[in-house]
Design a protein around this motif. Structure first.
Motif, PDB file in Angstrom:
ATOM      1  N   SER A  46       0.752  -1.280   0.150  1.00 40.85           N
ATOM      2  CA  SER A  46      -0.163  -0.040   0.208  1.00 40.85           C
ATOM      3  C   SER A  46       0.836   1.176   0.132  1.00 40.85           C
ATOM      4  CB  SER A  46      -1.025   0.041   1.324  1.00 40.85           C
ATOM      5  OG  SER A  46      -0.187  -0.082   2.293  1.00 40.85           O
ATOM      6  N   HIS A  47       2.033   1.076  -0.058  1.00 41.81           N
ATOM      7  CA  HIS A  47       2.948   2.392   0.220  1.00 41.81           C
ATOM      8  C   HIS A  47       2.777   3.218  -1.031  1.00 41.81           C
ATOM      9  CE1 HIS A  47       6.107   4.890   2.054  1.00 41.81           C
ATOM     10  NE2 HIS A  47       6.691   4.659   1.046  1.00 41.81           N
ATOM     11  N   PRO A  48       2.853   3.070  -2.124  1.00 43.36           N
ATOM     12  CA  PRO A  48       2.757   4.017  -3.353  1.00 43.36           C
ATOM     13  C   PRO A  48       1.411   4.856  -3.086  1.00 43.36           C
ATOM     14  CG  PRO A  48       3.221   2.074  -4.300  1.00 43.36           C
ATOM     15  CD  PRO A  48       3.058   1.655  -2.943  1.00 43.36           C
ATOM     16  N   ALA A  49       0.282   4.087  -2.971  1.00 47.34           N
ATOM     17  CA  ALA A  49      -0.831   4.870  -2.439  1.00 47.34           C
ATOM     18  C   ALA A  49      -0.809   5.995  -1.331  1.00 47.34           C
ATOM     19  CB  ALA A  49      -2.194   4.122  -2.403  1.00 47.34           C
ATOM     20  N   ASP A  50      -0.146   5.528  -0.228  1.00 49.89           N
ATOM     21  CA  ASP A  50       0.127   6.419   0.796  1.00 49.89           C
ATOM     22  C   ASP A  50       0.958   7.567   0.604  1.00 49.89           C
ATOM     23  OD1 ASP A  50       0.038   6.609   3.880  1.00 49.89           O
ATOM     24  OD2 ASP A  50       2.298   6.693   3.492  1.00 49.89           O
ATOM     25  N   ASN A  51       1.997   7.453  -0.339  1.00 54.65           N
ATOM     26  CA  ASN A  51       2.508   8.815  -0.731  1.00 54.65           C
ATOM     27  C   ASN A  51       1.707   9.651  -1.463  1.00 54.65           C
ATOM     28  OD1 ASN A  51       5.388   8.609  -0.103  1.00 54.65           O
ATOM     29  ND2 ASN A  51       5.863   6.958  -1.197  1.00 54.65           N
ATOM     30  N   LEU A  52       0.563   9.131  -2.258  1.00 55.01           N
ATOM     31  CA  LEU A  52      -0.234   9.811  -2.995  1.00 55.01           C
ATOM     32  C   LEU A  52      -1.005  10.685  -2.172  1.00 55.01           C
ATOM     33  CD1 LEU A  52      -1.131   7.799  -6.282  1.00 55.01           C
ATOM     34  CD2 LEU A  52       0.485   9.770  -6.039  1.00 55.01           C
ATOM     35  N   VAL A  53      -1.474   9.851  -0.936  1.00 58.07           N
ATOM     36  CA  VAL A  53      -2.607  10.502  -0.099  1.00 58.07           C
ATOM     37  C   VAL A  53      -1.638  11.831   0.720  1.00 58.07           C
ATOM     38  CG1 VAL A  53      -3.820  10.174   2.063  1.00 58.07           C
ATOM     39  CG2 VAL A  53      -3.974   8.373   0.140  1.00 58.07           C
ATOM     40  N   SER A  54      -0.520  11.529   0.968  1.00 56.04           N
ATOM     41  CA  SER A  54       0.183  12.679   1.796  1.00 56.04           C
ATOM     42  C   SER A  54       0.394  13.702   0.880  1.00 56.04           C
ATOM     43  CB  SER A  54       1.516  11.929   2.049  1.00 56.04           C
ATOM     44  OG  SER A  54       1.282  11.027   3.222  1.00 56.04           O
ATOM     45  N   PHE A  55       0.791  13.528  -0.554  1.00 56.71           N
ATOM     46  CA  PHE A  55       1.217  14.815  -1.472  1.00 56.71           C
ATOM     47  C   PHE A  55      -0.158  15.310  -1.993  1.00 56.71           C
ATOM     48  CE2 PHE A  55       1.492  16.515  -5.521  1.00 56.71           C
ATOM     49  CZ  PHE A  55       2.700  17.160  -5.512  1.00 56.71           C
ATOM     50  N   LEU A  56      -1.364  14.680  -2.016  1.00 57.46           N
ATOM     51  CA  LEU A  56      -2.670  15.394  -2.274  1.00 57.46           C
ATOM     52  C   LEU A  56      -3.265  16.023  -1.128  1.00 57.46           C
ATOM     53  CD1 LEU A  56      -4.398  12.585  -4.431  1.00 57.46           C
ATOM     54  CD2 LEU A  56      -3.352  14.702  -5.350  1.00 57.46           C
ATOM     55  N   ASN A  57      -3.081  15.496  -0.175  1.00 56.97           N
ATOM     56  CA  ASN A  57      -3.811  16.433   0.955  1.00 56.97           C
ATOM     57  C   ASN A  57      -2.719  17.358   1.560  1.00 56.97           C
ATOM     58  OD1 ASN A  57      -6.238  14.932   1.371  1.00 56.97           O
ATOM     59  ND2 ASN A  57      -5.247  13.252   2.595  1.00 56.97           N
ATOM     60  N   ASN A  58      -1.713  17.435   1.170  1.00 56.65           N
ATOM     61  CA  ASN A  58      -0.769  18.435   1.578  1.00 56.65           C
ATOM     62  C   ASN A  58      -0.610  19.818   0.605  1.00 56.65           C
ATOM     63  OD1 ASN A  58       1.740  19.578   3.253  1.00 56.65           O
ATOM     64  ND2 ASN A  58       2.485  19.397   1.195  1.00 56.65           N
ATOM     65  N   SER A  59      -0.980  19.495  -0.668  1.00 55.91           N
ATOM     66  CA  SER A  59      -1.068  20.266  -1.617  1.00 55.91           C
ATOM     67  C   SER A  59      -2.223  20.728  -2.225  1.00 55.91           C
ATOM     68  CB  SER A  59       0.045  20.031  -2.768  1.00 55.91           C
ATOM     69  OG  SER A  59       1.217  19.780  -2.194  1.00 55.91           O
ATOM     70  N   GLN A  60      -2.492  22.193  -2.019  1.00 53.45           N
ATOM     71  CA  GLN A  60      -4.023  22.432  -2.424  1.00 53.45           C
ATOM     72  C   GLN A  60      -4.033  22.477  -4.101  1.00 53.45           C
ATOM     73  OE1 GLN A  60      -5.196  26.323  -1.054  1.00 53.45           O
ATOM     74  NE2 GLN A  60      -7.105  26.475  -2.416  1.00 53.45           N
ATOM     75  N   GLY A  61      -4.983  21.847  -4.721  1.00 49.69           N
ATOM     76  CA  GLY A  61      -5.255  21.704  -6.220  1.00 49.69           C
ATOM     77  C   GLY A  61      -4.392  20.733  -6.786  1.00 49.69           C
ATOM     78  N   ALA A  62      -3.486  20.130  -6.247  1.00 45.85           N
ATOM     79  CA  ALA A  62      -2.671  19.049  -6.665  1.00 45.85           C
ATOM     80  C   ALA A  62      -3.451  17.706  -7.335  1.00 45.85           C
ATOM     81  CB  ALA A  62      -1.714  18.453  -5.423  1.00 45.85           C
ATOM     82  N   THR A  63      -2.683  17.261  -8.313  1.00 45.31           N
ATOM     83  CA  THR A  63      -3.393  16.100  -9.044  1.00 45.31           C
ATOM     84  C   THR A  63      -2.674  14.886  -8.889  1.00 45.31           C
ATOM     85  OG1 THR A  63      -2.361  16.423 -10.959  1.00 45.31           O
ATOM     86  CG2 THR A  63      -4.706  17.679 -10.665  1.00 45.31           C
ATOM     87  N   VAL A  64      -2.979  13.708  -9.083  1.00 45.85           N
ATOM     88  CA  VAL A  64      -2.203  12.426  -9.054  1.00 45.85           C
ATOM     89  C   VAL A  64      -1.057  12.722 -10.043  1.00 45.85           C
ATOM     90  CG1 VAL A  64      -2.178  10.092  -9.531  1.00 45.85           C
ATOM     91  CG2 VAL A  64      -4.097  10.801  -8.437  1.00 45.85           C
ATOM     92  N   SER A  65      -1.194  13.215 -11.226  1.00 44.88           N
ATOM     93  CA  SER A  65      -0.081  13.357 -12.087  1.00 44.88           C
ATOM     94  C   SER A  65       0.812  14.375 -11.871  1.00 44.88           C
ATOM     95  CB  SER A  65      -0.652  13.797 -13.516  1.00 44.88           C
ATOM     96  OG  SER A  65      -1.090  15.200 -13.384  1.00 44.88           O
ATOM     97  N   ASN A  66       0.523  15.260 -10.676  1.00 39.95           N
ATOM     98  CA  ASN A  66       1.473  16.121 -10.242  1.00 39.95           C
ATOM     99  C   ASN A  66       2.447  15.600  -9.280  1.00 39.95           C
ATOM    100  OD1 ASN A  66      -0.972  18.805 -10.020  1.00 39.95           O
ATOM    101  ND2 ASN A  66       0.448  18.398 -11.491  1.00 39.95           N
ATOM    102  N   ALA A  67       1.720  14.397  -8.630  1.00 40.15           N
ATOM    103  CA  ALA A  67       2.506  13.661  -7.494  1.00 40.15           C
ATOM    104  C   ALA A  67       3.337  12.612  -8.366  1.00 40.15           C
ATOM    105  CB  ALA A  67       1.676  12.892  -6.740  1.00 40.15           C
ATOM    106  N   VAL A  68       2.970  12.126  -9.165  1.00 39.37           N
ATOM    107  CA  VAL A  68       3.906  11.304  -9.996  1.00 39.37           C
ATOM    108  C   VAL A  68       5.020  11.912 -10.668  1.00 39.37           C
ATOM    109  CG1 VAL A  68       4.074   9.477 -11.760  1.00 39.37           C
ATOM    110  CG2 VAL A  68       1.972   9.557 -10.459  1.00 39.37           C
ATOM    111  N   GLN A  69       4.847  12.968 -11.005  1.00 41.22           N
ATOM    112  CA  GLN A  69       5.963  13.884 -11.906  1.00 41.22           C
ATOM    113  C   GLN A  69       7.097  14.311 -10.806  1.00 41.22           C
ATOM    114  OE1 GLN A  69       4.001  17.232 -13.743  1.00 41.22           O
ATOM    115  NE2 GLN A  69       3.343  15.789 -15.535  1.00 41.22           N
ATOM    116  N   LYS A  70       6.607  14.541  -9.697  1.00 38.73           N
ATOM    117  CA  LYS A  70       7.379  15.344  -8.630  1.00 38.73           C
ATOM    118  C   LYS A  70       7.964  14.149  -7.677  1.00 38.73           C
ATOM    119  CE  LYS A  70       7.683  18.561  -4.636  1.00 38.73           C
ATOM    120  NZ  LYS A  70       7.113  19.606  -4.009  1.00 38.73           N
ATOM    121  N   LEU A  71       7.336  13.089  -7.540  1.00 40.79           N
ATOM    122  CA  LEU A  71       8.040  12.146  -6.659  1.00 40.79           C
ATOM    123  C   LEU A  71       8.669  10.896  -7.589  1.00 40.79           C
ATOM    124  CD1 LEU A  71       5.108  11.215  -4.116  1.00 40.79           C
ATOM    125  CD2 LEU A  71       6.934  12.650  -3.775  1.00 40.79           C
TER     126      LEU A  71
END
Length: 357
Positions: free
Chosen positions: A273-298
């Motif tokens: 479940s770790h990849p999804a955990d990284n996505l949850v942390s990224f999305l809830n921390n950054s206003q207006g962020a998307t999954v694609s933004n998270a994948v690009q940055k991480l």
């Protein structure tokens, strides 16, 4: 009904590895035996309830509250460092420096930021997760029928836990969103009501659920591994490692098996479940962020590995403790511990020659 017969029936009903046939055949018999027995109940029977009744599921839900709420609250310091390592790896480079940075900038108090939404959110989630798991496990076993349920019991564990977490994730999501925002943005809010209000004002009520997809992506695989692996590991421990049948083991030994099975299952849960955990942390921390933004940055590698060692330590300990607390509560409530009863049940059935009329 004699005492030996009464003691055998619950083992069939509660045995996680027993086939659905045993569950179905004995469901009505146990209700009759508990309700109609003329013998005086012992202290260990005072908490007994009819299996698969609303009261039974309610007790399992209460056990889930203690199991998930208390354990997640206890590992809040680990969770805070883990979330900050995921969000700001340049500042929180590793576990030791992460704790040092947190202590230096925010003091001891910083280690417990967000403990209230953590406690409430995971208490609600735990109630849904454990209560509905017990419900769906029985429901799917009935649908499959005796032969198929016994043959495909692992699939029933997986389907039951996935269905339960689908509901539990909806209950958890708003609390998780606020928890991550508070833990990764110091000074964001001063309390629970304040944090919810600020979050909603910033992103609207729908913002509380913007991370629901990734949360399901994290929690559903995690929960499927948590329950199916636990049931399988505990069954193997009682079958191959423990030299005596489960019903002859002490309660402390049974709880030790529950913790060990839960810890191993927790390590597997963390990895899956770790990849999804990284996505949850990224999305809830950054206003207006998307999954694609998270994948690009991480990056893909970062998505799978950033913060993983700490999460393995946290989730392994957490899951082991959860199963220990859950089964301890079941003992107090007059219910047998979870899993591993098939071998002892079959032996006892041959000894007592129980028959269903």
């Amino acid at each position: 009904m004699d005492k030996s017969r009464q003691s055998v029936i619950p083992m069939f009903l509660y045995s996680s590895s027993a086939s659905s046939k045993n569950l179905i055949e004995f469901e009505h018999l146990i209700a009759k035996s508990w309700n109609c027995s003329s013998s005086s109940p012992s202290m260990s029977d005072l908490g007994a309830v009819e299996v698969f009744s609303p009261a039974y599921y309610a007790k399992c839900s209460i056990g889930g509250i203690f199991s998930c709420g208390l354990t997640h609250m206890a590992v809040t310091p680990l969770d805070i460092v883990k979330c900050n390592m995921q969000i700001n790896p340049a500042k929180y480079k590793n576990i030791s420096s992460g704790f040092g940075t947190l202590l230096k900038e925010h003091g001891i108090k910083g280690f417990f930021t967000g403990w209230v939404p953590t406690l409430l959110g995971y208490s609600v989630q735990g109630a849904c997760k454990f209560g509905f798991y017990e419900f769906f496990k029985k429901a799917y076993a009935d649908i499959a029928g005796p032969e198929n349920a016994g043959k495909y019991k692992t699939l029933i564990y997986l389907a039951g836990s996935a269905s339960a977490e689908l509901i539990a994730g909806i209950a958890l999501c708003p609390f998780e969103a606020v928890k991550v925002r508070v833990q990764t943005n110091p000074g964001f809010a001063t309390g629970l009501s304040d944090s919810f209000l600020k979050f909603v004002n910033a992103e609207g009520a729908v913002g509380l659920y913007k991370g629901l997809g990734p949360l399901w992506g994290r929690q559903i695989p995690y929960t499927m591994m948590k329950f199916a692996c636990f049931e399988t590991i505990v069954e193997m421990l009682y079958k191959h490692i423990i030299p005596i049948p489960k019903d002859e083991c002490s309660k402390s030994l049974q709880l030790g098996v529950s913790f060990a099975g839960g810890y191993v299952a927790g390590v597997l849960c963390a990895i899956v479940s770790h990849p999804a955990d990284n996505l949850v942390s990224f999305l809830n921390n950054s206003q207006g962020a998307t999954v694609s933004n998270a994948v690009q940055k991480l990056g893909l590698l970062g998505l799978f590995t950033r913060g993983l060692p700490l999460r393995i330590l946290m989730i392994g300990t957490l899951t082991g403790a959860q199963w220990g607390i859950y089964d301890a509560f079941k003992i107090v409530a007059g219910l047998p511990t979870t899993g591993g009863g098939a071998l002892s049940s079959e032996r006892n059935r041959r000894k007592t020659d129980v028959k269903v009329e």
